[in-house]
Design a protein around this motif. Structure first.
Motif, short mmCIF file in Angstrom:
data_model
loop_
_atom_site.label_atom_id
_atom_site.label_comp_id
_atom_site.label_asym_id
_atom_site.label_seq_id
_atom_site.Cartn_x
_atom_site.Cartn_y
_atom_site.Cartn_z
N THR A 1 0.85 -1.20 0.00
CA THR A 1 0.00 0.00 0.00
C THR A 1 0.88 1.24 0.00
O THR A 1 1.52 1.58 0.99
CB THR A 1 -0.94 -0.01 1.23
OG1 THR A 1 -1.72 -1.21 1.20
CG2 THR A 1 -1.87 1.19 1.21
N GLU A 2 0.95 1.89 -1.15
CA GLU A 2 1.82 3.06 -1.34
C GLU A 2 1.30 3.92 -2.46
O GLU A 2 0.54 3.45 -3.32
CB GLU A 2 3.24 2.61 -1.75
CG GLU A 2 4.09 1.99 -0.69
CD GLU A 2 5.53 1.88 -1.17
OE1 GLU A 2 6.14 2.93 -1.47
OE2 GLU A 2 6.04 0.75 -1.24
N ASN A 3 1.75 5.15 -2.47
CA ASN A 3 1.76 5.97 -3.68
C ASN A 3 3.23 6.23 -4.01
O ASN A 3 3.99 6.65 -3.14
CB ASN A 3 1.03 7.29 -3.47
CG ASN A 3 -0.42 7.09 -3.07
OD1 ASN A 3 -0.74 7.01 -1.88
ND2 ASN A 3 -1.30 6.97 -4.04
N VAL A 4 3.63 5.97 -5.21
CA VAL A 4 5.04 5.97 -5.58
C VAL A 4 5.30 7.02 -6.65
O VAL A 4 4.62 7.04 -7.69
CB VAL A 4 5.47 4.58 -6.10
CG1 VAL A 4 6.96 4.59 -6.45
CG2 VAL A 4 5.17 3.50 -5.07
N THR A 5 6.30 7.89 -6.40
CA THR A 5 6.77 8.82 -7.42
C THR A 5 8.11 8.32 -7.95
O THR A 5 9.05 8.08 -7.18
CB THR A 5 6.93 10.23 -6.84
OG1 THR A 5 5.67 10.70 -6.39
CG2 THR A 5 7.49 11.18 -7.90
N ILE A 6 8.19 8.16 -9.25
CA ILE A 6 9.40 7.63 -9.89
C ILE A 6 10.11 8.79 -10.58
O ILE A 6 9.63 9.33 -11.58
CB ILE A 6 9.04 6.53 -10.91
CG1 ILE A 6 8.25 5.42 -10.21
CG2 ILE A 6 10.30 5.98 -11.56
CD1 ILE A 6 7.64 4.42 -11.17
N ASN A 7 11.28 9.15 -10.02
CA ASN A 7 12.02 10.28 -10.58
C ASN A 7 13.44 9.89 -10.97
O ASN A 7 14.34 10.73 -11.00
CB ASN A 7 12.04 11.44 -9.58
CG ASN A 7 12.50 11.02 -8.19
OD1 ASN A 7 13.04 9.91 -8.01
ND2 ASN A 7 12.30 11.89 -7.19
N VAL A 8 13.64 8.60 -11.27
CA VAL A 8 14.93 8.09 -11.74
C VAL A 8 14.72 7.58 -13.16
O VAL A 8 13.85 6.72 -13.40
CB VAL A 8 15.44 6.95 -10.84
CG1 VAL A 8 16.75 6.40 -11.36
CG2 VAL A 8 15.60 7.45 -9.40
N SER A 9 15.47 8.08 -14.09
CA SER A 9 15.27 7.69 -15.48
C SER A 9 15.79 6.29 -15.76
O SER A 9 16.64 5.76 -15.03
CB SER A 9 15.97 8.69 -16.42
OG SER A 9 17.36 8.66 -16.20
N ASN A 10 15.28 5.71 -16.80
CA ASN A 10 15.72 4.39 -17.27
C ASN A 10 15.63 3.34 -16.16
O ASN A 10 16.50 2.48 -16.03
CB ASN A 10 17.13 4.46 -17.84
CG ASN A 10 17.48 3.25 -18.68
OD1 ASN A 10 16.60 2.60 -19.24
ND2 ASN A 10 18.75 2.91 -18.75
N LEU A 11 14.59 3.43 -15.32
CA LEU A 11 14.37 2.51 -14.21
C LEU A 11 13.28 1.53 -14.58
O LEU A 11 12.29 1.91 -15.22
CB LEU A 11 13.95 3.29 -12.96
CG LEU A 11 13.76 2.51 -11.66
CD1 LEU A 11 15.10 1.96 -11.16
CD2 LEU A 11 13.12 3.40 -10.59
#
Length: 388
Positions: free
Chosen positions: A84-94
């Motif tokens: 249970t999360e809200n996830v922000t992805i701010n790393v490219s090419n992940l």
């Protein structure tokens, strides 16, 4: 411009060409023990690991924040032990992916926020079940970055399923997108996306395009929504090889092309069983080479008993049988009268050889049956070929 010609150089299942070739626009002692056991069991089920670095984390967000470009984060779990999360992805090419053989459930901790918000380029999300963003938010949002991949996920019970906002070059493929209240897949100011092989159902709009151009909607199943596909101020989009059926809005229901949407077209789709219209268009819409649910073609403004078309829809020629698969190639260069080979073996058991001198789009469709009562004496294998 030199004339083109083609021949079928492989007919391994006895196929025939249906009709004359047309060229259009060439060029988690007592109670305490029980609680500890339960938490241990959950920990054994759920695992979040950066498999590139060999490090495990307590949350997906911690794994993302510690990641480097090019890393892969792998999640294991199941629907009875959600993360249970809200996830922000701010790393490219992940890459964030499911552990092989699992499909972990990621559900929103804050229902008014996207479960995944991608804000770095070239991110891949694959194999997850994503749900719970129910307050005008999305299961997966690609936010103002390019060239991401959303692959083989189950995205369900959100407001918006998959939301592409101000993106280019993103691929959305192989996802099951169901029971999202607003849009299943929403393209908003997004261009050059490929939306392919998705099953989209139970939404108000199956696929909605707003101010989005040059996108390809290819071989999706868009069924049992209110509206199938809706174009709003969106131009030069192609709708190819989709099944658009049993969409149940009272007006319209299959494809809606509004008055500010130009140069959109749809070929080799199965458009049938939609409550009101198969295609309703307020601007010109090219809907040739489609199956309308009846051999005699579309109804209302067409001559037949199939799904209805409005004015502004070009529907002739139509198909006399449904499409089972489609091979499509765009911008094929046919140079100096040399033979150009189009291998459609996987889709239609056919190889074409094309000669001439121009750049074309190639469509080879495999049909479900005999499109004409006059055809007989063959092996019940039929294709339709179109070059434009």
């Amino acid at each position: 411009m030199a004339a083109l010609s083609y021949s079928i150089v492989k007919r391994s299942v006895g196929m025939i060409k249906l009709k004359s070739l047309r060229f259009l626009g060439l060029g988690i002692i007592g109670i305490g023990v029980l609680i500890g056991f339960t938490q241990g069991a959950a920990a054994d089920v759920v695992s979040i690991e950066n498999i590139t670095k060999g490090i495990t984390y307590a949350t997906i967000q911690q794994a993302v924040d510690a990641a480097s470009a090019g890393d892969t984060i792998q999640i294991s779990g199941d629907v009875t032990h959600p993360v249970t999360e809200n996830v922000t992805i701010n790393v490219s090419n992940l890459t964030i992916q499911a552990s092989p053989g699992t499909q972990p459930l990621i559900t929103a901790s804050d229902s008014s926020t996207d479960v995944f918000c991608i804000s770095a380029a070239s991110v891949t999300i694959s194999g997850l079940t994503v749900s719970g963003a129910t307050n005008a938010a999305a299961g997966i949002k690609v936010n103002s970055v390019n060239n991401c991949q959303i692959l083989n996920n189950t995205v369900t019970n959100n407001s918006k399923g998959i939301y592409l906002y101000s993106t280019s070059g993103t691929t959305v493929s192989g996802n099951n997108v169901s029971n999202n209240t607003d849009e299943g897949i929403f393209l908003d100011d997004s261009n050059n996306a490929t939306i392919t092989g998705n099953n989209i159902s139970g939404s108000n709009y199956g696929i909605y395009l707003g101010s989005s151009d040059y996108n390809t909607l290819l071989k999706n199943n868009i069924s049992n929504n209110s509206h199938g596909i809706y174009f709003s101020s969106s131009d030069n989009n192609r709708v190819l090889g989709n099944t658009i059926s049993n969409n149940e809005s009272t007006f319209p229901s299959g494809i809606h092309n509004d008055s500010n949407s130009d140069n959109n077209f749809g070929y080799y789709n199965n458009i049938s069983g939609n409550l009101t219209y198969g295609v309703w268009s307020e601007a010109t819409f090219d809907a040739k080479h489609n199956w309308w649910g009846a051999k005699d073609g579309p109804g209302e403004n067409g001559p037949g008993s199939g799904d209805k078309v409005s004015t502004n829809v070009s529907y002739d020629p139509w198909l006399g049988a449904s499409v089972t698969d489609l091979h499509y190639e765009s911008n094929v260069n046919v140079i100096n009268n040399t033979n150009t080979i189009i291998d459609a073996t996987n889709e239609a058991d056919t190889i074409l050889s094309i000669s001439g001198s121009t750049t074309i789009d190639v469509y080879v469709a495999k049909l479900s049956g005999n499109p004409k009562t006059a055809f007989s004496g063959f092996m019940n294998k039929f294709i339709d070929v179109h070059l434009s």
